[in-house]
Design an enzyme around this catalytic site. Structure first.
Site, PDB file in Angstrom:
ATOM      1  N   GLU A  26      94.462  77.780 136.975  1.00 50.49           N
ATOM      2  CA  GLU A  26      94.600  77.953 135.524  1.00 50.49           C
ATOM      3  C   GLU A  26      93.830  76.903 134.734  1.00 50.49           C
ATOM      4  OE1 GLU A  26      97.116  78.039 137.697  1.00 50.49           O
ATOM      5  OE2 GLU A  26      98.546  79.625 137.197  1.00 50.49           O
ATOM      6  N   GLU A  78     102.319  81.631 142.321  1.00 47.74           N
ATOM      7  CA  GLU A  78     103.676  81.420 141.782  1.00 47.74           C
ATOM      8  C   GLU A  78     104.633  82.528 142.219  1.00 47.74           C
ATOM      9  OE1 GLU A  78     101.979  81.062 137.802  1.00 47.74           O
ATOM     10  OE2 GLU A  78     102.897  79.083 137.676  1.00 47.74           O
ATOM     11  N   GLY A 102      99.290  83.003 138.963  1.00 41.96           N
ATOM     12  CA  GLY A 102     100.556  83.737 139.021  1.00 41.96           C
ATOM     13  C   GLY A 102     100.817  84.342 140.388  1.00 41.96           C
ATOM     14  N   ALA A 159      97.610  86.059 136.992  1.00 36.34           N
ATOM     15  CA  ALA A 159      97.934  86.898 135.843  1.00 36.34           C
ATOM     16  C   ALA A 159      96.647  87.553 135.358  1.00 36.34           C
ATOM     17  CB  ALA A 159      98.547  86.044 134.749  1.00 36.34           C
TER      18      ALA A 159
HETATM   19  N1  CO8 Z   1      92.728  88.902 135.972  1.00 37.04           N
HETATM   20  C1  CO8 Z   1      92.023  90.010 135.680  1.00 37.04           C
HETATM   21  N2  CO8 Z   1      91.051  90.513 136.495  1.00 37.04           N
HETATM   22  C2  CO8 Z   1      90.800  89.851 137.644  1.00 37.04           C
HETATM   23  C3  CO8 Z   1      91.503  88.685 138.007  1.00 37.04           C
HETATM   24  C4  CO8 Z   1      92.501  88.218 137.129  1.00 37.04           C
HETATM   25  N3  CO8 Z   1      93.268  87.145 137.410  1.00 37.04           N
HETATM   26  N4  CO8 Z   1      91.012  88.252 139.190  1.00 37.04           N
HETATM   27  C5  CO8 Z   1      90.053  89.122 139.544  1.00 37.04           C
HETATM   28  N5  CO8 Z   1      89.924  90.082 138.619  1.00 37.04           N
HETATM   29  C6  CO8 Z   1      88.992  91.219 138.607  1.00 37.04           C
HETATM   30  C7  CO8 Z   1      87.576  90.786 138.243  1.00 37.04           C
HETATM   31  O1  CO8 Z   1      87.444  90.688 136.847  1.00 37.04           O
HETATM   32  C8  CO8 Z   1      86.776  91.890 138.851  1.00 37.04           C
HETATM   33  O2  CO8 Z   1      86.851  93.025 138.001  1.00 37.04           O
HETATM   34  P1  CO8 Z   1      85.504  93.781 137.506  1.00 37.04           P
HETATM   35  O3  CO8 Z   1      84.935  94.332 138.785  1.00 37.04           O
HETATM   36  O4  CO8 Z   1      86.016  94.820 136.572  1.00 37.04           O
HETATM   37  O5  CO8 Z   1      84.639  92.735 136.901  1.00 37.04           O
HETATM   38  C9  CO8 Z   1      87.554  92.240 140.117  1.00 37.04           C
HETATM   39  O6  CO8 Z   1      88.860  91.734 139.911  1.00 37.04           O
HETATM   40  C10 CO8 Z   1      86.967  91.573 141.350  1.00 37.04           C
HETATM   41  O7  CO8 Z   1      86.888  90.200 141.087  1.00 37.04           O
HETATM   42  P2  CO8 Z   1      85.563  89.337 141.401  1.00 37.04           P
HETATM   43  O8  CO8 Z   1      84.328  90.150 141.215  1.00 37.04           O
HETATM   44  O9  CO8 Z   1      85.658  88.062 140.613  1.00 37.04           O
HETATM   45  O10 CO8 Z   1      85.782  89.058 142.974  1.00 37.04           O
HETATM   46  P3  CO8 Z   1      85.234  87.839 143.838  1.00 37.04           P
HETATM   47  O11 CO8 Z   1      85.526  88.194 145.251  1.00 37.04           O
HETATM   48  O12 CO8 Z   1      83.840  87.496 143.453  1.00 37.04           O
HETATM   49  O13 CO8 Z   1      86.151  86.568 143.402  1.00 37.04           O
HETATM   50  C11 CO8 Z   1      88.234  85.453 142.862  1.00 37.04           C
HETATM   51  C12 CO8 Z   1      87.518  86.544 143.694  1.00 37.04           C
HETATM   52  C13 CO8 Z   1      87.769  84.068 143.329  1.00 37.04           C
HETATM   53  C14 CO8 Z   1      89.723  85.603 143.138  1.00 37.04           C
HETATM   54  C15 CO8 Z   1      87.915  85.645 141.370  1.00 37.04           C
HETATM   55  O14 CO8 Z   1      88.136  86.992 141.018  1.00 37.04           O
HETATM   56  C16 CO8 Z   1      88.737  84.791 140.462  1.00 37.04           C
HETATM   57  O15 CO8 Z   1      88.453  83.607 140.314  1.00 37.04           O
HETATM   58  N6  CO8 Z   1      89.749  85.386 139.796  1.00 37.04           N
HETATM   59  C17 CO8 Z   1      90.586  84.687 138.818  1.00 37.04           C
HETATM   60  C18 CO8 Z   1      91.553  83.760 139.476  1.00 37.04           C
HETATM   61  C19 CO8 Z   1      92.358  83.022 138.430  1.00 37.04           C
HETATM   62  O16 CO8 Z   1      91.839  82.290 137.617  1.00 37.04           O
HETATM   63  N7  CO8 Z   1      93.675  83.223 138.448  1.00 37.04           N
HETATM   64  C20 CO8 Z   1      94.593  82.582 137.523  1.00 37.04           C
HETATM   65  C21 CO8 Z   1      94.828  83.475 136.368  1.00 37.04           C
HETATM   66  S1  CO8 Z   1      95.823  82.677 135.090  1.00 37.04           S
HETATM   67  C22 CO8 Z   1      97.419  82.827 135.674  1.00 37.04           C
HETATM   68  O17 CO8 Z   1      97.661  83.339 136.745  1.00 37.04           O
HETATM   69  C23 CO8 Z   1      98.536  82.322 134.807  1.00 37.04           C
HETATM   70  C24 CO8 Z   1      99.868  82.429 135.503  1.00 37.04           C
HETATM   71  C25 CO8 Z   1     100.913  82.957 134.588  1.00 37.04           C
HETATM   72  C26 CO8 Z   1     102.275  83.075 135.227  1.00 37.04           C
HETATM   73  C27 CO8 Z   1     102.498  84.255 136.107  1.00 37.04           C
HETATM   74  C28 CO8 Z   1     103.930  84.335 136.578  1.00 37.04           C
HETATM   75  C29 CO8 Z   1     104.111  85.129 137.865  1.00 37.04           C
END
Ligand code: CO8
Length: 258
Positions: A134, A114, A111, A68
């Protein structure tokens, strides 16, 4: 599917298959409310289209979806998410009647994991990484991960993923029975599978999906009864007559979905 979307792409690799591609590359396909509104619209349009037999949902090489959108969620408060029932319509995919195949490459996190689990079949490329991170954000899965993972891979593994946030590789997810298989050219393979599903009688396909899904909800005795009654019901279809007659006449069945 003529609608123009901002966060997804839609196409028809062939007349019987709808392909939906999540398309927020800069955010690794982070799932936002606007994206879900578009995704739900495209999914239900495909579900209602008589020419479509199955749907493929995919992302990019780098990310199916990295969860998400954390930027959208960051400043939300309890009163806001509770009153507005945040995420309530993010699970609409599981109401579709036609089969949905997830073709996962790269990150399928939070998400994103999921969303893949809501699909009927998951195919993964060797690059796929699944996880529920999460916990690292001070929350827990909110889109069904804790419930569907327990059913898919058992309590201990689901607990490990939810409590540690560790990512698992495609190979590990395969060993755990979380996905159907690991394959190169995952989108192509998913489209091939969707095409094969589309070539069957659609009433039987929808019935098959319905009875398998019922196993999540019913006791074994209720499930067996539901399966048998549904099986009986298919004897009212022309496709049953055609399928069995074609077998006896040693020819390919020509299903009319009637
Ligand atoms: N939300 C918003 N932006 C994101 C997300 C995210 N989940 N993941 C990545 N991005 C963005 C980054 O902020 C970045 O943007 P910017 O260049 O503007 O800073 C861009 O994508 C590239 O990301 P990274 O530079 O971090 O890329 P890396 O290759 O270094 O890392 C990762 C990749 C490991 C995937 C890393 O981006 C990461 O850890 N992302 C977050 C993963 C996460 O925590 N996901 C869980 C989110 S909470 C959730 O999903 C709740 C579920 C709710 C239910 C949904 C029902 C379907």
């Amino acid at each position: 599917m003529s609608t123009q979307y901002e966060h997804i792409l839609t196409s028809r690799p062939n007349p019987s298959v709808a392909l939906i591609t999540l398309n927020r590359p800069k955010a690794l396909n982070a799932l936002s409310t606007p994206l879900f509104l578009e995704l739900n619209k495209a999914l239900f349009e495909a579900d209602a289209d008589q020419a479509i037999g199955a749907i493929v949902l995919t992302g990019s090489e780098k990310a199916f979806a990295a969860g998400a959108d954390i930027k959208e969620m960051k400043d939300k408060e309890f009163s806001d998410v509770y009153k507005n029932n945040f995420l309530a319509n993010w699970g609409e995919l599981s109401r579709l009647r036609k089969p949905v195949i997830a073709a996962v490459s790269g990150y399928a996190l939070g998400g994103g994991c999921e969303l893949a689990l809501m699909c009927d079949i998951i195919l993964a490329s060797p690059t796929a990484k699944f996880g529920q991170p999460e916990i690292n954000l001070g929350v827990i899965p909110g889109g069904g991960g804790s419930q569907r993972l327990v059913r898919a891979i058992g309590k201990s593994r689901a607990m490990e993923l939810v409590l540690t946030g560790r990512m698992v590789s495609a190979q590990e997810a395969d060993q755990w029975g979380m996905i159907s298989r690991v394959t190169d050219n995952v989108v192509e393979e998913a489209v091939k599978m969707a095409t094969e599903i589309s070539s069957k009688g659609q009433i039987a396909i929808q019935a098959g999906k319905e009875v398998v899904n019922a196993a999540y909800e019913l006791t074994l005795a209720e499930g067996l009864r539901f399966e048998r009654r549904t099986f009986h019901g298919l004897f009212a279809t022309k496709d049953q007559e055609e399928g069995m007659t074609a077998f006896v006449e040693k020819r390919k069945a020509n299903f009319t979905h009637l």
